[in-house]
Design an enzyme around this catalytic site. Structure first.
Site, mmCIF file in Angstrom:
data_model
loop_
_atom_site.group_PDB
_atom_site.id
_atom_site.type_symbol
_atom_site.label_atom_id
_atom_site.label_comp_id
_atom_site.label_asym_id
_atom_site.label_seq_id
_atom_site.Cartn_x
_atom_site.Cartn_y
_atom_site.Cartn_z
ATOM 1 N N ASP A 83 4.144 2.594 -1.134
ATOM 2 C CA ASP A 83 5.430 1.894 -1.049
ATOM 3 C C ASP A 83 6.513 2.886 -0.621
ATOM 4 O OD1 ASP A 83 6.600 -0.957 -2.482
ATOM 5 O OD2 ASP A 83 8.043 0.628 -2.028
ATOM 6 N N HIS B 199 1.107 -9.463 -0.781
ATOM 7 C CA HIS B 199 0.729 -8.091 -1.147
ATOM 8 C C HIS B 199 0.668 -7.918 -2.657
ATOM 9 C CE1 HIS B 199 5.128 -8.303 -0.713
ATOM 10 N NE2 HIS B 199 5.199 -7.436 -1.718
ATOM 11 N N HIS C 248 1.197 -5.021 -5.600
ATOM 12 C CA HIS C 248 1.704 -3.689 -5.945
ATOM 13 C C HIS C 248 0.718 -3.105 -6.953
ATOM 14 C CE1 HIS C 248 6.072 -4.270 -4.655
ATOM 15 N NE2 HIS C 248 5.667 -5.514 -4.706
ATOM 16 N N GLU D 87 10.225 -10.045 -1.539
ATOM 17 C CA GLU D 87 11.155 -9.645 -0.474
ATOM 18 C C GLU D 87 10.483 -9.707 0.891
ATOM 19 O OE1 GLU D 87 12.356 -5.736 -1.666
ATOM 20 O OE2 GLU D 87 13.635 -6.484 -3.292
ATOM 21 N N ASN E 159 4.438 -10.561 -6.442
ATOM 22 C CA ASN E 159 5.623 -11.408 -6.499
ATOM 23 C C ASN E 159 5.412 -12.593 -5.570
ATOM 24 O OD1 ASN E 159 6.933 -9.545 -8.197
ATOM 25 N ND2 ASN E 159 7.667 -8.362 -6.446
#
Ligand code: AMP
Ligand code: ZN
Length: 117
Positions: free
Chosen positions: A30, A100, A102, A95, A87
């Site tokens: 990231d 994806h 994390h 966002e 998310n």
């Protein structure tokens, strides 16, 4: 998918610190890490969000989860423990609309969700 930053990373058009890749999945650090290990795992296929998963994506999603576990072992955060987050949508705080995970670890993560307040 044109104009998708993660598709561009998967296609090598935008640089990223890629830590793993195969035919189906790419994993990279990231840009704004919130933990010593903060890796994003994406399918090469452009699926906008978790809400867009279809039955034909089940194997791909299983592979993505498998790779996350493998990377946790490779980064030696499996024994201490880690967090795998996805998310989804506006209220989920997503966002970037290319699905994806994390993978976060390397320190006690506390109770705040992404380590951000
Ligand atoms: P999310 O809120 O789940 O959509 O998270 C998007 C994540 O992508 C954030 O943690 C960003 O720091 C990260 N990010 C955005 N652009 C890049 C990039 N070019 N390379 C690596 N990570 C990125
Ligand atoms: Zn994409």
């Amino acid at each position: 998918m044109k104009d998708c930053i993660f598709c561009k990373i998967a296609g090598g058009e935008i640089p990223a610190e890629v830590v793993y890749e195969d035919e189906q999945v790419v994993a990279f650090n990231d840009l704004n890490p919130v933990a010593p290990v903060h890796i994003l795992l994406i399918p090469r296929l452009h699926i906008p969000s978790f809400d867009d998963i279809k039955p034909e994506h089940k194997e791909l999603m299983g592979h993505l989860a498998w790779v996350a576990g493998e990377l946790a072992r490779q980064k030696n955060i499996n024994e201490g423990g880690y967090r795998l987050i996805m998310n989804c949508g506006r209220d989920g705080g997503q966002e970037i609309f290319h699905l994806h995970f994390h993978l976060l670890g390397g320190k006690p993560l506390g109770s705040s969700l992404l380590g951000r307040e």
